[in-house]
Scaffold this motif. Structure first.
Motif, mmCIF file in Angstrom:
data_model
loop_
_atom_site.group_PDB
_atom_site.id
_atom_site.type_symbol
_atom_site.label_atom_id
_atom_site.label_comp_id
_atom_site.label_asym_id
_atom_site.label_seq_id
_atom_site.Cartn_x
_atom_site.Cartn_y
_atom_site.Cartn_z
ATOM 1 N N GLY A 247 80.551 34.968 -9.173
ATOM 2 C CA GLY A 247 80.022 35.929 -8.215
ATOM 3 C C GLY A 247 79.030 35.363 -7.224
ATOM 4 O O GLY A 247 78.986 35.801 -6.067
ATOM 5 N N THR A 248 78.208 34.388 -7.659
ATOM 6 C CA THR A 248 77.101 33.953 -6.798
ATOM 7 C C THR A 248 77.253 32.566 -6.199
ATOM 8 O O THR A 248 76.620 32.274 -5.183
ATOM 9 N N LEU A 249 78.056 31.693 -6.817
ATOM 10 C CA LEU A 249 78.149 30.328 -6.280
ATOM 11 C C LEU A 249 78.616 30.308 -4.826
ATOM 12 O O LEU A 249 78.022 29.601 -3.999
ATOM 13 N N PRO A 250 79.660 31.081 -4.451
ATOM 14 C CA PRO A 250 80.045 31.089 -3.029
ATOM 15 C C PRO A 250 78.905 31.559 -2.124
ATOM 16 O O PRO A 250 78.739 31.041 -1.011
ATOM 17 N N LEU A 251 78.116 32.517 -2.593
ATOM 18 C CA LEU A 251 77.009 33.027 -1.789
ATOM 19 C C LEU A 251 75.899 31.992 -1.656
ATOM 20 O O LEU A 251 75.309 31.833 -0.576
ATOM 21 N N LEU A 252 75.611 31.288 -2.752
ATOM 22 C CA LEU A 252 74.575 30.247 -2.695
ATOM 23 C C LEU A 252 75.012 29.113 -1.781
ATOM 24 O O LEU A 252 74.184 28.530 -1.065
ATOM 25 N N LEU A 253 76.293 28.786 -1.780
ATOM 26 C CA LEU A 253 76.790 27.745 -0.880
ATOM 27 C C LEU A 253 76.667 28.174 0.578
ATOM 28 O O LEU A 253 76.530 27.333 1.471
ATOM 29 N N CYS A 254 76.718 29.491 0.810
ATOM 30 C CA CYS A 254 76.542 29.998 2.177
ATOM 31 C C CYS A 254 75.076 30.032 2.583
ATOM 32 O O CYS A 254 74.772 30.251 3.763
ATOM 33 N N GLY A 255 74.171 29.818 1.625
ATOM 34 C CA GLY A 255 72.740 29.796 1.937
ATOM 35 C C GLY A 255 71.994 31.057 1.574
ATOM 36 O O GLY A 255 70.900 31.303 2.095
ATOM 37 N N MET A 256 72.552 31.899 0.662
ATOM 38 C CA MET A 256 71.855 33.121 0.265
ATOM 39 C C MET A 256 70.506 32.765 -0.351
ATOM 40 O O MET A 256 70.427 31.958 -1.270
ATOM 41 N N PRO A 257 69.404 33.363 0.128
ATOM 42 C CA PRO A 257 68.074 33.003 -0.360
ATOM 43 C C PRO A 257 67.763 33.586 -1.730
ATOM 44 O O PRO A 257 68.466 34.462 -2.241
ATOM 45 N N GLN A 258 66.662 33.104 -2.300
ATOM 46 C CA GLN A 258 66.280 33.463 -3.662
ATOM 47 C C GLN A 258 66.017 34.956 -3.833
ATOM 48 O O GLN A 258 66.410 35.558 -4.829
ATOM 49 N N ASP A 259 65.332 35.573 -2.857
ATOM 50 C CA ASP A 259 64.991 36.987 -3.028
ATOM 51 C C ASP A 259 66.229 37.875 -3.002
ATOM 52 O O ASP A 259 66.308 38.869 -3.717
ATOM 53 N N VAL A 260 67.238 37.522 -2.213
ATOM 54 C CA VAL A 260 68.476 38.299 -2.197
ATOM 55 C C VAL A 260 69.237 38.093 -3.507
ATOM 56 O O VAL A 260 69.833 39.029 -4.049
ATOM 57 N N THR A 261 69.194 36.874 -4.039
ATOM 58 C CA THR A 261 69.817 36.608 -5.336
ATOM 59 C C THR A 261 69.179 37.462 -6.420
ATOM 60 O O THR A 261 69.864 38.014 -7.286
ATOM 61 N N ALA A 262 67.854 37.584 -6.392
ATOM 62 C CA ALA A 262 67.149 38.413 -7.378
ATOM 63 C C ALA A 262 67.560 39.877 -7.234
ATOM 64 O O ALA A 262 67.782 40.576 -8.240
ATOM 65 N N LEU A 263 67.658 40.368 -6.005
ATOM 66 C CA LEU A 263 68.085 41.757 -5.785
ATOM 67 C C LEU A 263 69.526 41.971 -6.239
ATOM 68 O O LEU A 263 69.861 43.033 -6.780
ATOM 69 N N ILE B 262 60.351 47.067 -2.785
ATOM 70 C CA ILE B 262 59.357 46.268 -3.506
ATOM 71 C C ILE B 262 59.404 44.814 -3.071
ATOM 72 O O ILE B 262 58.370 44.196 -2.788
ATOM 73 N N VAL B 263 60.602 44.248 -3.020
ATOM 74 C CA VAL B 263 60.727 42.832 -2.650
ATOM 75 C C VAL B 263 60.344 42.623 -1.192
ATOM 76 O O VAL B 263 59.695 41.631 -0.841
ATOM 77 N N THR B 264 60.702 43.558 -0.327
ATOM 78 C CA THR B 264 60.339 43.439 1.090
ATOM 79 C C THR B 264 58.832 43.482 1.284
ATOM 80 O O THR B 264 58.274 42.679 2.047
ATOM 81 N N MET B 265 58.164 44.387 0.581
ATOM 82 C CA MET B 265 56.719 44.550 0.776
ATOM 83 C C MET B 265 55.907 43.473 0.063
ATOM 84 O O MET B 265 54.860 43.053 0.567
ATOM 85 N N SER B 266 56.394 43.014 -1.106
ATOM 86 C CA SER B 266 55.610 42.048 -1.885
ATOM 87 C C SER B 266 55.962 40.612 -1.578
ATOM 88 O O SER B 266 55.173 39.699 -1.853
ATOM 89 N N GLY B 267 57.160 40.396 -1.033
ATOM 90 C CA GLY B 267 57.592 39.033 -0.760
ATOM 91 C C GLY B 267 57.996 38.282 -2.015
ATOM 92 O O GLY B 267 58.238 37.073 -1.968
ATOM 93 N N GLY B 268 58.121 38.966 -3.154
ATOM 94 C CA GLY B 268 58.519 38.334 -4.410
ATOM 95 C C GLY B 268 59.331 39.297 -5.245
ATOM 96 O O GLY B 268 59.491 40.466 -4.892
ATOM 97 N N PHE B 269 59.826 38.798 -6.360
ATOM 98 C CA PHE B 269 60.697 39.635 -7.182
ATOM 99 C C PHE B 269 60.148 39.834 -8.593
ATOM 100 O O PHE B 269 60.869 40.275 -9.485
ATOM 101 N N VAL B 270 58.868 39.557 -8.798
ATOM 102 C CA VAL B 270 58.297 39.640 -10.133
ATOM 103 C C VAL B 270 58.308 41.069 -10.679
ATOM 104 O O VAL B 270 58.370 41.278 -11.893
ATOM 105 N N TRP B 271 58.278 42.083 -9.794
ATOM 106 C CA TRP B 271 58.227 43.476 -10.235
ATOM 107 C C TRP B 271 59.604 44.056 -10.548
ATOM 108 O O TRP B 271 59.713 45.212 -10.961
ATOM 109 N N LEU B 272 60.651 43.277 -10.338
ATOM 110 C CA LEU B 272 61.986 43.803 -10.612
ATOM 111 C C LEU B 272 62.244 43.971 -12.111
ATOM 112 O O LEU B 272 62.961 44.890 -12.519
#
Length: 299
Positions: free
Chosen positions: A162-178, A20-30
């Motif tokens: 869980g997520t701060l180290p990943l965000l510091l590495c540059g994890m994008p918003q859509d991966v954070t939503a997933l 869904i996120v790959t095809m829509s480019g967003g995470f609103v349907w999650l």
């Protein structure tokens, strides 16, 4: 169905989310997809229950709805705020943003799992953290939906771990939503009242047959199986426990030395900051559980 329920639920919902996120480019349907997962979880608990009594409302359903609604809303707001927060965070720029979303999620889950597991482990060692975490342990029954029941401050601490180290590495918003969606799916499975069978998958995934033992009300006997996603973290911590021959009783869960822990939503939000933390003698360990633990220790 008891053997395929957990892996089918886990992989189907997470794969659908990635598509869904790959095809829509967003995470609103999650969020609607999560509601579908909650509905299927409830149906399967009704159809194949581990404990019939755990399917009945204990006067806690509205409270659990409030916890889940507030916590998931905070998750959505936090994810939406990432573009605003990102400029204020140092960016190591090492996240593989050129990878497909599915591979990025596969990288994010074990890293986040380690951070969340360590915060969880610390919450059973620190009296201050335990005050926040005790809200989650006050449940007297386990069903998928109350996996989302946490004090919002403790959820924040786990999210940061869980997520701060990943965000510091540059994890994008859509991966954070997933990642947030995957955590919610895993919590539904960890706390599920489905009478599932894991087989060899118990060595990999920390699903309900393992995590139920973490909610035992008998003092430090519940200080086991801390991992969120992967069971091997507990083997590394020396906190793994698996009792396939012990069936939990209806009243094995909760906080044994605080049987009168507040059950209302507002009261649970206030309880960690209460000056009075009334305690009682620990609950007596049942003979069947004592024998099962002795057999496990001898193996």
């Amino acid at each position: 169905m008891r053997f395929i329920y957990a892996p089918l639920f886990f992989f189907v919902f997470i794969c659908v989310a990635v598509i869904i996120v790959t095809m829509s480019g967003g995470f609103v349907w999650l969020l609607p997809l999560l509601l579908v997962a909650i509905g299927i979880s409830a149906f399967c608990e009704w159809r194949w229950p581990y404990r019939d009594r755990w399917n009945r409302d204990h006067g806690d359903r509205l409270r659990d709805v409030l916890h889940a609604s507030v916590n998931e809303s905070l998750n959505v707001l936090s994810i939406a705020a990432i573009p605003l927060i990102a400029p204020w965070l140092p960016d190591l720029g090492i996240w593989p943003t050129h990878w497909p979303l599915g591979l990025q999620l596969l990288l994010a889950i074990p890293i986040a799992d380690l951070g969340i597991t360590l915060v969880h482990y610390a919450s059973h060692r620190s009296a201050l953290l335990w005050r926040l975490h005790a809200v989650h342990h006050s449940v007297a029954r386990m069903y998928g939906f109350n996996g989302l029941m946490k004090h919002p401050l403790h959820q924040l601490l786990e999210a940061l771990g869980g997520t701060l180290p990943l965000l510091l590495c540059g994890m994008p918003q859509d991966v954070t939503a997933l990642l947030a969606f995957s955590i919610a799916i895993q919590l539904l499975l960890q706390h599920s009242n489905v009478d599932m069978r894991l087989g060899v998958l118990r060595h990999v995934f920390a699903w309900a047959p393992l995590h139920r033992l973490h909610h035992l009300k008998y003092g430090h006997h519940g200080d086991v199986n801390f991992a969120l996603f992967f069971a091997f973290w507990d083997r590394l911590l020396g906190t793994a426990l698996y009792l396939p021959d012990y069936e939990l009783a209806d009243d094995d869960l909760g906080i044994g030395d605080q049987p009168d822990y507040p059950s209302g939503y507002a009261a649970q939000l206030r309880q960690p900051f209460s000056a009075t933390q009334a305690s009682h003698p620990p609950a007596v360990l049942p003979a069947g559980l004592r024998d099962a633990l002795a057999d496990y220790a001898e193996r």
